[in-house]
Design a protein around this motif. Sequence first.
Motif, PDB file in Angstrom:
ATOM      1  N   SER A 378      11.517  -1.314  -4.490  1.00  0.00           N
ATOM      2  CA  SER A 378      12.426  -1.104  -3.568  1.00  0.00           C
ATOM      3  C   SER A 378      12.261  -0.241  -2.656  1.00  0.00           C
ATOM      4  O   SER A 378      11.967   1.058  -2.744  1.00  0.00           O
ATOM      5  CB  SER A 378      13.717  -0.884  -3.861  1.00  0.00           C
ATOM      6  N   VAL A 379      11.832  -0.105  -0.856  1.00  0.00           N
ATOM      7  CA  VAL A 379      11.035   0.717  -0.133  1.00  0.00           C
ATOM      8  C   VAL A 379      12.399   1.783   0.228  1.00  0.00           C
ATOM      9  O   VAL A 379      11.995   2.678   0.597  1.00  0.00           O
ATOM     10  CB  VAL A 379      10.448   0.094   1.273  1.00  0.00           C
ATOM     11  N   VAL A 404       4.338  -0.077  -4.950  1.00  0.00           N
ATOM     12  CA  VAL A 404       4.287  -0.925  -3.549  1.00  0.00           C
ATOM     13  C   VAL A 404       3.495  -0.870  -2.582  1.00  0.00           C
ATOM     14  O   VAL A 404       3.583  -0.103  -1.826  1.00  0.00           O
ATOM     15  CB  VAL A 404       6.258  -0.948  -2.886  1.00  0.00           C
ATOM     16  N   PRO A 405       2.299  -1.166  -3.194  1.00  0.00           N
ATOM     17  CA  PRO A 405       1.152  -0.719  -1.787  1.00  0.00           C
ATOM     18  C   PRO A 405       1.243  -1.895  -0.911  1.00  0.00           C
ATOM     19  O   PRO A 405       0.132  -0.850  -0.184  1.00  0.00           O
ATOM     20  CB  PRO A 405      -0.124  -1.369  -2.682  1.00  0.00           C
ATOM     21  N   ASP A 406       1.605  -2.712  -0.859  1.00  0.00           N
ATOM     22  CA  ASP A 406       1.946  -3.292   0.676  1.00  0.00           C
ATOM     23  C   ASP A 406       2.907  -3.018   1.074  1.00  0.00           C
ATOM     24  O   ASP A 406       2.823  -3.461   2.483  1.00  0.00           O
ATOM     25  CB  ASP A 406       2.053  -5.079   0.357  1.00  0.00           C
ATOM     26  N   SER A 407       3.543  -1.210   0.935  1.00  0.00           N
ATOM     27  CA  SER A 407       4.642  -1.132   1.618  1.00  0.00           C
ATOM     28  C   SER A 407       4.428  -0.219   3.290  1.00  0.00           C
ATOM     29  O   SER A 407       3.973   1.182   2.874  1.00  0.00           O
ATOM     30  CB  SER A 407       5.951  -0.179   1.257  1.00  0.00           C
ATOM     31  N   VAL A 408       4.735  -1.123   4.813  1.00  0.00           N
ATOM     32  CA  VAL A 408       3.348  -0.037   5.937  1.00  0.00           C
ATOM     33  C   VAL A 408       4.540   1.234   5.954  1.00  0.00           C
ATOM     34  O   VAL A 408       3.910   2.598   6.617  1.00  0.00           O
ATOM     35  CB  VAL A 408       3.542  -1.061   7.195  1.00  0.00           C
ATOM     36  N   THR A 413       4.770   6.238   6.976  1.00  0.00           N
ATOM     37  CA  THR A 413       6.064   8.328   6.419  1.00  0.00           C
ATOM     38  C   THR A 413       4.654   8.959   5.727  1.00  0.00           C
ATOM     39  O   THR A 413       4.917  10.576   5.827  1.00  0.00           O
ATOM     40  CB  THR A 413       6.983   7.581   5.566  1.00  0.00           C
ATOM     41  N   LEU A 414       4.544   8.399   4.549  1.00  0.00           N
ATOM     42  CA  LEU A 414       3.078   9.378   3.966  1.00  0.00           C
ATOM     43  C   LEU A 414       2.315  10.120   4.819  1.00  0.00           C
ATOM     44  O   LEU A 414       2.017  11.203   4.677  1.00  0.00           O
ATOM     45  CB  LEU A 414       2.520   8.615   2.250  1.00  0.00           C
ATOM     46  N   VAL A 415       1.584   9.264   5.495  1.00  0.00           N
ATOM     47  CA  VAL A 415       0.822   9.894   6.493  1.00  0.00           C
ATOM     48  C   VAL A 415       1.042  10.796   7.601  1.00  0.00           C
ATOM     49  O   VAL A 415       0.594  11.828   7.424  1.00  0.00           O
ATOM     50  CB  VAL A 415      -0.537   8.365   6.951  1.00  0.00           C
ATOM     51  N   ASP A 416       2.296  10.675   7.565  1.00  0.00           N
ATOM     52  CA  ASP A 416       2.513  11.734   8.893  1.00  0.00           C
ATOM     53  C   ASP A 416       3.140  13.555   8.362  1.00  0.00           C
ATOM     54  O   ASP A 416       3.170  14.004   8.742  1.00  0.00           O
ATOM     55  CB  ASP A 416       4.448  11.582   9.088  1.00  0.00           C
ATOM     56  N   HIS A 428      -7.753   5.100   4.575  1.00  0.00           N
ATOM     57  CA  HIS A 428      -8.309   3.836   4.944  1.00  0.00           C
ATOM     58  C   HIS A 428      -7.200   2.976   3.442  1.00  0.00           C
ATOM     59  O   HIS A 428      -8.209   2.081   3.426  1.00  0.00           O
ATOM     60  CB  HIS A 428      -9.912   5.029   4.396  1.00  0.00           C
ATOM     61  N   ARG A 429      -7.218   3.271   2.985  1.00  0.00           N
ATOM     62  CA  ARG A 429      -6.203   2.960   1.673  1.00  0.00           C
ATOM     63  C   ARG A 429      -5.508   2.170   2.123  1.00  0.00           C
ATOM     64  O   ARG A 429      -5.234   0.528   1.724  1.00  0.00           O
ATOM     65  CB  ARG A 429      -5.760   4.057   0.710  1.00  0.00           C
ATOM     66  N   ALA A 430      -4.699   2.699   3.036  1.00  0.00           N
ATOM     67  CA  ALA A 430      -3.403   1.630   3.587  1.00  0.00           C
ATOM     68  C   ALA A 430      -3.847  -0.047   4.414  1.00  0.00           C
ATOM     69  O   ALA A 430      -3.919  -0.771   4.263  1.00  0.00           O
ATOM     70  CB  ALA A 430      -3.034   2.732   4.579  1.00  0.00           C
ATOM     71  N   VAL A 431      -5.038   0.797   5.153  1.00  0.00           N
ATOM     72  CA  VAL A 431      -5.998  -0.840   5.653  1.00  0.00           C
ATOM     73  C   VAL A 431      -6.186  -1.231   4.989  1.00  0.00           C
ATOM     74  O   VAL A 431      -6.603  -3.113   4.835  1.00  0.00           O
ATOM     75  CB  VAL A 431      -6.467  -0.206   6.933  1.00  0.00           C
ATOM     76  N   GLU A 432      -6.535  -1.171   3.528  1.00  0.00           N
ATOM     77  CA  GLU A 432      -6.948  -2.423   2.370  1.00  0.00           C
ATOM     78  C   GLU A 432      -5.641  -2.563   1.984  1.00  0.00           C
ATOM     79  O   GLU A 432      -5.702  -3.908   1.905  1.00  0.00           O
ATOM     80  CB  GLU A 432      -7.871  -0.951   1.303  1.00  0.00           C
TER      81      GLU A 432
END
Length: 952
Positions: A378-379, A404-408, A413-416, A428-432
């Motif tokens: 659950s995101v 949930v690795p495919d949650s945009v 939120t983490l990158v910010d 890099h991991r996110a676009v994968e």
Amino acid sequence: MVFFSIPNEKTLSINVNPNSTTISAFSQLIHQRTHLPQSLIRYSLSLRNANLHDDSDVTLSDLGFGSSSTVYLHIPLLGGGARLDFLDSKPPANYVAGLGRGATGFTTRSDIGSARIAAGAPGKSRNEAEEEESQSHHKFDEFEGNDAGLFADSVYDEEDKEADAIWEAIDSRRKDFKEEVENYRASNPKICEQFTDLKRKLDTVSAEEWDSIPETANYSRQKKKKKRFESFVPVPDSVILDKALDLTAVGEGRGTLLSLKLDKLSDSFSGKASVDPKGYLTELKNLEVEVADVFHINRSRVLLKSVTMSNPKNPNGWIAAARLEERAGKLKVARVQIQRGCDECPKEEDVWIEACRLAKPEEKKAVVARGVKQIPNSVKLWLEASELEEEKKSLVLRRGLENVPDSVRLWKTLVDMVNEEDAIVLLHRAVECCPLDVELWLALARLETYENTKKLLNKARIKLPRERGIWITAAKVEEANGNTDKVGTIIEKGLKALQSEGVVINRETWIEEAEACERTGAVATCKAIIENVIGFNVEEQDRKRTWVADAEECEKRSSIETARAIYAHSLTVFLTKKSIWIHAADLERSHGSRESLDAVLRKAVLYLPQVEALWLMGAKEKWLAGDVSGARVILQEANAAIPNSEEIWLAAFKLEFENKEIERARMILGKARERGGTGRVWMKSAVFERELGNVEEEKRLLEQGVKRFPKFFKLWLMLGQLEERLNHLVLAKRVYSSGLNHCPQCIPLCLSLADLEEKKLNGLNKARVILTNARKKYPKEDELWLAAIRIELRHGNKKEAERLMSKALQELPKSGILLATDIQMAPQCPLPKIKIKDALKKNCVKEAYVTASVAKIFWRAKKVDKARKYFERTVKLNPDNGDFWALYYKFEVQHGSEEKQKEVLNRCVVSEPKHGEKWQAVSKALENSHQSVEVILKKVSIALNREDHILT
């Protein structure tokens, strides 16, 4: 040969001679051809002589037959012939005509009773029946009237006896009841009837006896009053035994406490209530809502209870039940309800989110932790958990991304939260993990180096071939690294690639992207998008209009570079279109620099050297910039390109004259006159000499001008005004009259002549005649009507002025000047609201005069806001009239602030008004010939009173 037509619409021919063939022979021939009985054959032509028969020896020619004649046959069986015998016979019993073929009859009053012969009535003929019927109509009954004989012939059976018996019983009962009512009323009379005899004696009572009658007290209310409940509380023994207790002091203390409570609700100084009435009403409203909520809450509680019991796996029921208890103020019950919902629906994230919201602050983390264990993917719960943490937000989000690795949302939120270096690694991991989210690719491209960015964008383009943002970002990257020559190629390739993928190119969307690029500073990308997209889905004949409209919309949205790019592309297609060059020059004048404006105008005259407006715009901009020599150079080049242009000659004269180069200006005007200038050149020459004070030279030029250009009315007008200044009134009148002979349609000449007669020659009647004759020729000229009305008002003839105004409004019901004057002539107390409404409703010509009059009325009535509103509307409708600006400025001087005054002044300077009665009189005066708009505005506002009339 004779033709005959039979009833079946066929025409046959018989080869006979009408002069020798008899009627009987002709009938036999018809019988042989048609097999019709000879006795039934009738001819239409035989009606001409009723004595002729078929068996006579009369020939066809005697009946009027000739060769090629047509005879029409009539056969009794088919509609002709004598009346059949059975039609006169008596019809059978119960016979209804047409009943066999489905016809239905109807009954009238004459069909009832003896009007129709009864079936099977023996021994009565039709005549006897009619006689009986006529006799029955003469019978009259008091109850039934003339309808007494309707049922005279009907049989009186048992049913009729029974009906009559019932009716007699009802009638007798009604009579008995009526007698009972009368007996009851006789034995029990009403009060008013009981004292009838006494009332008759009241007319003998005197006034003194009336006054001596005592007033009766009203005991009805006292009987209905309820006794107030009185409670008696026994005094305790301790009070009785306590001798030190002062009961009087207790009573006084009670009064003091009451006074303190009252002091809270009243002002001790003025006695006015200190309770806020608005707040008090608000509290009452809230109290009403709370009382109403109690009823609704109880009903809703029962309803939600049944919902949760019948369908416990529905999360919405538990959430609604918890929120209901929360609204009712029972937070503990709400927590219990939502906890039961979590137990019943452990896999619903909305229930856990609601439980976290209602939980105590120290219990929120535990609730979220339980929810995450139940729903690890659950995101919302992971984001809620990160919000509850103060120092370990990123750690919680990382654990969430493990589940949930495919949650945009989690990645963003983490990158910010992290720094730039960690953000690159995470992206890099996110676009994968989320290769289909374009925002993550673009965010990584903005953080990476130039080379890595190109590689990333190529990968993104493979993953997302239908995304336009990737191509636009690639163009921005090239522009940021100085490769502006590649920007256009990238956009062009991107459009082709998108089209190959089936993407529809929407030009409005791409123009918005160009504006977004402009806001981020990517001007080259903006221009490349416009160049490649502006022509999509635009018809060839609509390109100019569409592109100019796009540029104007972009200018309104402050996207100047986008508008400039649209004009630049349009000029590559329409090099010889003057309007586009002028639009581009206006854009540079408003938002560009002087250098950019000069560059556009230089380029414009290069492609359009014969357009005077472009040369004049360039010279004016140089002059305004203070470069007089540069303006001279441009005008010299314009004169070389257009040798005999009057506009260029006059512009050169104005440039020299405004810069005090008198001899140069005179020389330019002399050359213009020598080279065949029009009357305008002679007029400018006369104005030039007038401002220099050379009256003789001015008069000489005007006299020569009216000889060479007798149809140019302004020369006659100026010559007449010159004679008036010299006090040569008779000569002035002669000049105006000559001018009217050469220019009979010139209204200013007519008005000047009438004004001269009225004010300086004391010829009021002559002025009236002049205006009357002019109105007869030109009844649709509102200025003539207005001049006549003003003459009457100046001489106190108000009734005549009103009569003229009425006729004028009949001729010109939509004239703004006349409607405005009509409003001013009306009594101002009370305000002429009806005339104002009627004038504003009409779609009148020169509406600004009406709004100006309305503004002056509100100004006089001290209604400042309404007056300002109508003044604003006036200057928007007609910004070229200086009198309106002067009125507006005078109004703001009296009622506005300094900022408002400066605003009106600056707007007037920008508008550069040229017309207006007072404005032209002040601006054309010799002492104001070289004054600025600001100075003239202030002088006009001083000279202009609120009661002055306004006329162009």
